[in-house]
Design a protein around this motif. Structure first.
Motif, mmCIF file in Angstrom:
data_model
loop_
_atom_site.group_PDB
_atom_site.id
_atom_site.type_symbol
_atom_site.label_atom_id
_atom_site.label_comp_id
_atom_site.label_asym_id
_atom_site.label_seq_id
_atom_site.Cartn_x
_atom_site.Cartn_y
_atom_site.Cartn_z
ATOM 1 N N MET A 275 -3.872 12.669 -6.022
ATOM 2 C CA MET A 275 -3.607 13.279 -4.708
ATOM 3 C C MET A 275 -4.371 14.585 -4.582
ATOM 4 S SD MET A 275 0.468 12.779 -4.190
ATOM 5 C CE MET A 275 1.209 11.181 -4.468
ATOM 6 N N GLU A 276 -4.902 14.833 -3.420
ATOM 7 C CA GLU A 276 -5.671 16.060 -3.188
ATOM 8 C C GLU A 276 -4.715 17.226 -2.939
ATOM 9 O OE1 GLU A 276 -8.971 17.054 -3.088
ATOM 10 O OE2 GLU A 276 -9.259 15.185 -4.190
ATOM 11 N N ILE A 277 -4.982 18.326 -3.590
ATOM 12 C CA ILE A 277 -4.249 19.571 -3.325
ATOM 13 C C ILE A 277 -5.217 20.720 -3.541
ATOM 14 C CG2 ILE A 277 -3.340 19.660 -5.695
ATOM 15 C CD1 ILE A 277 -0.844 21.077 -4.518
ATOM 16 N N GLU A 278 -5.191 21.693 -2.647
ATOM 17 C CA GLU A 278 -6.151 22.795 -2.697
ATOM 18 C C GLU A 278 -6.057 23.532 -4.026
ATOM 19 O OE1 GLU A 278 -4.978 21.861 1.470
ATOM 20 O OE2 GLU A 278 -3.916 22.208 -0.415
ATOM 21 N N LYS A 279 -7.196 24.019 -4.492
ATOM 22 C CA LYS A 279 -7.246 24.705 -5.784
ATOM 23 C C LYS A 279 -6.508 26.038 -5.755
ATOM 24 C CE LYS A 279 -11.579 22.764 -7.522
ATOM 25 N NZ LYS A 279 -12.951 23.071 -8.004
ATOM 26 N N VAL A 280 -6.569 26.717 -4.604
ATOM 27 C CA VAL A 280 -6.032 28.078 -4.529
ATOM 28 C C VAL A 280 -4.750 28.094 -3.694
ATOM 29 C CG1 VAL A 280 -6.531 30.469 -3.849
ATOM 30 C CG2 VAL A 280 -8.371 29.000 -4.708
ATOM 31 N N TYR A 281 -3.749 28.834 -4.193
ATOM 32 C CA TYR A 281 -2.492 29.024 -3.451
ATOM 33 C C TYR A 281 -2.732 30.014 -2.318
ATOM 34 C CZ TYR A 281 2.131 31.139 -2.544
ATOM 35 O OH TYR A 281 3.258 31.644 -1.952
ATOM 36 N N GLU A 282 -2.722 29.525 -1.092
ATOM 37 C CA GLU A 282 -2.932 30.364 0.094
ATOM 38 C C GLU A 282 -1.773 30.126 1.063
ATOM 39 O OE1 GLU A 282 -7.820 30.532 0.135
ATOM 40 O OE2 GLU A 282 -6.787 29.150 1.499
ATOM 41 N N PRO A 283 -0.708 30.927 0.944
ATOM 42 C CA PRO A 283 0.496 30.677 1.752
ATOM 43 C C PRO A 283 0.256 30.751 3.254
ATOM 44 C CG PRO A 283 0.635 32.799 0.612
ATOM 45 C CD PRO A 283 -0.540 32.074 0.034
ATOM 46 N N GLY A 284 -0.743 31.518 3.664
ATOM 47 C CA GLY A 284 -1.025 31.634 5.095
ATOM 48 C C GLY A 284 -1.431 30.316 5.733
ATOM 49 N N ARG A 285 -1.823 29.331 4.907
ATOM 50 C CA ARG A 285 -2.226 28.023 5.441
ATOM 51 C C ARG A 285 -1.029 27.222 5.928
ATOM 52 N NH1 ARG A 285 -5.333 27.006 0.860
ATOM 53 N NH2 ARG A 285 -3.677 25.590 0.238
ATOM 54 N N PHE A 286 0.119 27.357 5.228
ATOM 55 C CA PHE A 286 1.237 26.467 5.560
ATOM 56 C C PHE A 286 2.507 27.182 6.003
ATOM 57 C CE2 PHE A 286 1.123 27.038 0.922
ATOM 58 C CZ PHE A 286 2.395 27.526 0.658
ATOM 59 N N GLU A 287 2.691 28.477 5.706
ATOM 60 C CA GLU A 287 3.936 29.161 6.072
ATOM 61 C C GLU A 287 4.196 29.155 7.580
ATOM 62 O OE1 GLU A 287 4.370 32.998 4.296
ATOM 63 O OE2 GLU A 287 4.762 32.187 2.297
ATOM 64 N N PRO A 288 3.205 29.507 8.433
ATOM 65 C CA PRO A 288 3.478 29.498 9.882
ATOM 66 C C PRO A 288 3.872 28.104 10.387
ATOM 67 C CG PRO A 288 1.456 30.706 9.397
ATOM 68 C CD PRO A 288 1.846 30.009 8.139
ATOM 69 N N ARG A 289 3.244 27.068 9.819
ATOM 70 C CA ARG A 289 3.537 25.698 10.268
ATOM 71 C C ARG A 289 4.979 25.323 9.973
ATOM 72 N NH1 ARG A 289 2.623 21.558 6.865
ATOM 73 N NH2 ARG A 289 0.978 22.742 5.796
ATOM 74 N N TRP A 290 5.464 25.634 8.754
ATOM 75 C CA TRP A 290 6.847 25.286 8.420
ATOM 76 C C TRP A 290 7.835 26.165 9.171
ATOM 77 C CZ3 TRP A 290 7.478 20.748 7.061
ATOM 78 C CH2 TRP A 290 6.637 20.096 6.158
ATOM 79 N N ALA A 291 7.492 27.434 9.357
ATOM 80 C CA ALA A 291 8.388 28.339 10.097
ATOM 81 C C ALA A 291 8.656 27.785 11.494
ATOM 82 C CB ALA A 291 7.778 29.733 10.179
#
Length: 852
Positions: free
Chosen positions: A1-17
């Motif tokens: 499964m593909e998962i980004e190498k770097v942890y970048e919370p700004g990519r997904f936090e607004p979407r889940w909020a």
């Protein structure tokens, strides 16, 4: 499964909020027979922006709420905002002033209120948007505002009912008047601060004699309104002055000498000036002796017409002139430095002026008695208990609560006056005309203290005075989480009013959290320049990292030290989780979670036992508000047990679906503390469209899942691997260099492959040597065979290190034996040298042992 190498919370936090709000998954639904957990938010001011105190409070609330929801409780976290009377009126007034409009001069009351509602629509929802941004799992469908029509109806009902019960009255009393906010404020809103001042000793001529009575005051400007001077009836120095009079200096007014116990014979001359209009104690003395109320300081903090030649002067300008005039007349005996403790408005910092005015009051003693009993009987539990003493002291000495405010924005007092016949009407609905003479009515211009409406928050927000389903299911609320600064402003008043109107307490538990302090343990303030904006750090580190940095220090009864180091550590923890997920998902291709191959190995039984105990510790910690323990427990489990040991032990077996199954349960354990990363990774583990980890079952402790044998076996494996790693590190050997070793005292044959993978040491059973690269531990001894070439390199390095340490020790001894140096050097410098010498000696012993 593909998962980004770097942890970048700004990519997904607004979407889940946003999804958490739009999906409506946090809408509480009534369900008979299921446990209920309900909590109301301490409503932030509608004028506010999120600060670190909110961030801590909302993180703690959110942890508790998410945990209860995952346990299957019907869970309600009710959000909303307070209309914040004084603060909001000041903001809009400032805006109008910038447009050249003085609102009380240029606008009608209705025009101003329309302008405030317009401001609220445009700017008043900022803090709620910020709450959504940080993931607060509120039931947004039930959002309330203290000036909602429903809450306004509740406010009127409470006011009228309290009046009918004799618990609200209007009277002319001494109040704290804030000239900056132009309104009366309560005792709680008047903060006393010590500052340097003066004590002026003034001579009052005794009428018909050449004698003087000397009085001392810290506020000479108030003497303009003196109505008497008092001496104690037991004071034997002035028997001939009983019933006499004095001439009031500067005003040339004759005032009586009265006898009153408030005059202390032991303090100074034993004579005090009485100014009934400007001092609470004098006001009471004035009532006892029927003295005139002479208001010489007005609501604008300027001298009134009653102040004669000083009229129109600011109170402090008048003070200077009065002192100068007294001195010129020879009536100023002396001036001495004196520490004063004036009240200051909590909001605008103006020095409060005690003034007599007609105000509305709540008779609090009868209400407080019921609230005190509720705490004494444990119907309300205050956590931590250290706050009980403060609660009892304040509640047992409670004074009547001034609830009227001279503002336009707020709940207008439901009282009408008929100028024609003098009738006063107090009503739940607006009357059309006077019920007595049919004349025109005039409504009281004042509004209620903001805390009056927020004191009804736990039941007014649930639909009271109607008997709603929400009220039936969610009142009393379960828990209140709040700061100590509003324990009496808000918590006490909710307790008093909730018991009075609902017949039951408004909450079963009150948890009082600490302050967020900076890295130097200083309170954050704009003047110190150490304020941290939570929205800035959440953007930089991610919301989950900021939450964890706060929670890991949030022990009950203590303040939280918030530092960049804690943020860095928390982000590193989030990175660790992300990298573990990436490693698992990369290797999970073609395998399904929860479909393991073959029976569980010892490490699987071990991790299941560790996870089981982690679940117990997490639940116990969250339930008792020990957020720091919850954070530390899950941090240790993920970083140490799961990542550093379990994944490493499983690598050789390639059993990735079993690892993923443990990881999924681990994400559930972590979710209340770090909701964003857990939601994102939970979805990455499998297709779960429209679902959320936040409504999955929280792992529950089951004693049957404990496995002491597996834990003992893995603990021995960990000890052996750690000993081998430490041996390699002590000798500064390349971590990648394959080595051979021996073990005695423990049978590790079953774990030879795991130990080789973990330490790059091929270990076999055998008699370990007495000296050399040997480490003895409780229960076993290990040794490693070091190649000759490596030994020579290490010997030279250790000899060089030994020689340097010998030099360092000699230098330290030379300084410590130098009497001249010891005579001049500060003690902390000498102590530092001694400490370093001891450290060098310990290092030398270790190096010598390694050389041997």
């Amino acid at each position: 499964m593909e998962i980004e190498k770097v942890y970048e919370p700004g990519r997904f936090e607004p979407r889940w909020a946003q999804w958490w709000v739009e999906s409506g998954i946090y809408t509480a639904k009534h369900s008979e027979g299921k446990p209920v957990f309900s909590l109301v938010i301490p409503p932030p001011n509608v004028t506010g922006n999120l600060h670190m105190g909110h961030m801590l409070e909302h993180s703690e609330i959110d942890v508790t709420v998410r945990w209860h929801r995952m346990r299957g409780d019907v869970t309600l976290w009710l959000p909303g905002t307070d209309h914040a009377g004084i603060a909001t009126e000041m903001i809009v007034a400032r805006q109008l002033r910038a447009e050249g409009i003085e609102y009380r001069r240029d606008l009608t009351r209705e025009q101003f209120i329309d302008r405030v509602w317009k401001w609220k629509a445009e700017s008043g929802g900022t803090i709620l948007k910020q709450m959504v941004q940080i993931g607060a799992s509120c039931d947004w469908s039930r959002e309330r505002f203290t000036l909602d029509s429903g809450l306004s109806r509740a406010v009127r009902e409470v006011f009228v009912t309290l009046h009918e019960r004799g618990l609200i009255y209007r009277g002319e009393y001494m109040v704290n008047w804030c000239p900056g906010c132009n309104t009366a404020i309560s005792d709680l809103e008047s903060v006393h601060e010590e500052m340097e001042g003066s004590l002026w000793h003034i001579k009052y001529p005794v009428t018909g004699t050449d004698r003087f009575l000397t009085v001392a005051t810290t506020r000479p400007e108030t003497m303009l309104g003196d109505s008497a001077v008092a001496i104690n009836p037991r004071d034997e120095r002035y028997p001939e002055l009983h019933g006499g009079t004095v001439r009031l200096p500067l005003m040339d007014r004759e005032i009586p000498i009265i006898l009153d116990e408030m005059a202390d014979p032991e303090f100074g001359t034993g004579v005090v000036k009485i100014t009934p209009a400007h001092d609470p104690n004098d006001f009471e003395a004035g009532k006892r002796h029927s003295l005139a109320l002479i208001e010489v300081i007005g609501r604008d903090a300027k001298i009134t017409a009653s102040g004669g030649p000083y009229a129109g002067l600011d109170r402090y300008a008048a003070r200077k002139k009065i002192v100068a005039d007294l001195d010129a007349l020879g009536l100023l005996e002396r001036v001495e430095p004196y520490t004063v403790n004036p009240g200051k408005c909590q909001r605008c910092k103006s020095v409060v002026e005690p003034l007599v005015s007609k105000q509305w009051f709540v008779r609090t003693k009868p209400l407080a008695e019921k609230a005190i009993a509720a705490v004494d009987e444990k119907r309300i539990e205050i956590v931590p208990e250290v706050w009980l003493k403060t609660w009892n002291e304040w509640m047992n000495n409670i004074r009547d609560w001034c609830i009227s405010r001279q503002l336009w924005w707020g709940h207008r007092i439901p009282v009408w006056y008929c100028d024609a016949c003098g009738e006063t009407i107090i009503a739940r609905e607006d009357p059309a005309a006077c019920t007595k003479c049919k004349g025109t009515l005039r409504q009281d211009p004042d509004v209620l203290d903001t805390w009056f409406s927020s004191g009804l928050w736990p039941f007014s927000t649930l639909g009271w005075p109607d008997k709603t389903e929400d009220l039936k299911h969610f009142y009393p609320t379960t828990t209140l989480i709040t700061g100590f600064d509003i324990l009496f402003f808000w918590v006490a008043r909710m307790a008093m009013l909730g018991i009075e109107f609902m017949g039951d307490v408004p909450f079963r538990q009150v948890y009082i959290h600490g302050l967020v302090r900076d890295a130097d343990k200083q309170k954050m303030s704009k003047t110190k320049g150490n304020v941290i904006d939570p929205l800035v750090v959440t953007e930089q580190y991610g919301t989950d990292a900021v939450r964890m940095a706060l929670l890991i220090g949030a022990a009950p009864g203590t303040d939280i030290v918030f530092s960049p180091e804690r943020l860095d550590s928390a982000k590193a923890f989030a990175n660790k989780i992300w990298n573990a997920a990436r490693f698992i998902l990369t290797n999970l291709e073609g395998q399904s979670i929860g479909d393991p191959i073959g029976p569980p190995q010892v490490e699987d039984r071990w991790i299941a036992s560790r996870l089981n105990q982690c679940a117990r510790q997490m639940s116990q910690a969250i339930e008792t508000f020990r957020y720091h323990e919850a954070a530390q427990t899950i941090w240790h489990f993920i970083w140490d047990d799961f990542c550093d040991w379990y994944i490493e032990l499983k690598k050789a077996r390639g059993d990735w679906n079993r690892i993923a199954g443990v990881f999924e349960q681990t994400l559930r354990l972590l979710h209340p503390l770090m909701p964003f990363i857990t939601e994102e990774l939970w979805h990455r583990l499998g297709a779960r469209e429209g679902e959320s980890i936040s409504v999955q079952a929280y792992p529950v402790y089951d004693e049957a899942h404990n496995d002491p044998a597996a834990e003992a076996e893995i603990r021995l494996l960990q000890d052996v691997a750690t000993a081998l790693r430490n041996l390699r590190a002590d000798l500064s050997l390349d971590p990648k260099l394959p080595l051979e070793g021996l073990i005695s005292g423990a049978d590790m044959a079953a774990h030879e492959v795991a130990i080789q993978k973990l330490t790059r040491v091929t270990l076999r059973a055998g008699e370990t040597p007495k000296t050399g690269a040997v480490k003895s531990m409780s229960g076993f001894t290990v040794s490693i065979d070091v190649p000759t070439a490596q030994l020579e390199v290490q010997r030279k390095r250790l000899e060089k290190e030994r020689d340097q340490l010998i030099k360092n020790i000699a230098n330290s001894e030379r300084q410590l034996n130098d009497d001249v140096f010891l005579g001049k050097a500060p003690q902390k410098v000498v102590d530092s040298i001694r400490a370093k010498k001891a450290e060098y000696e310990a290092q030398l012993q270790k190096v010598s042992e390694s050389l041997a």
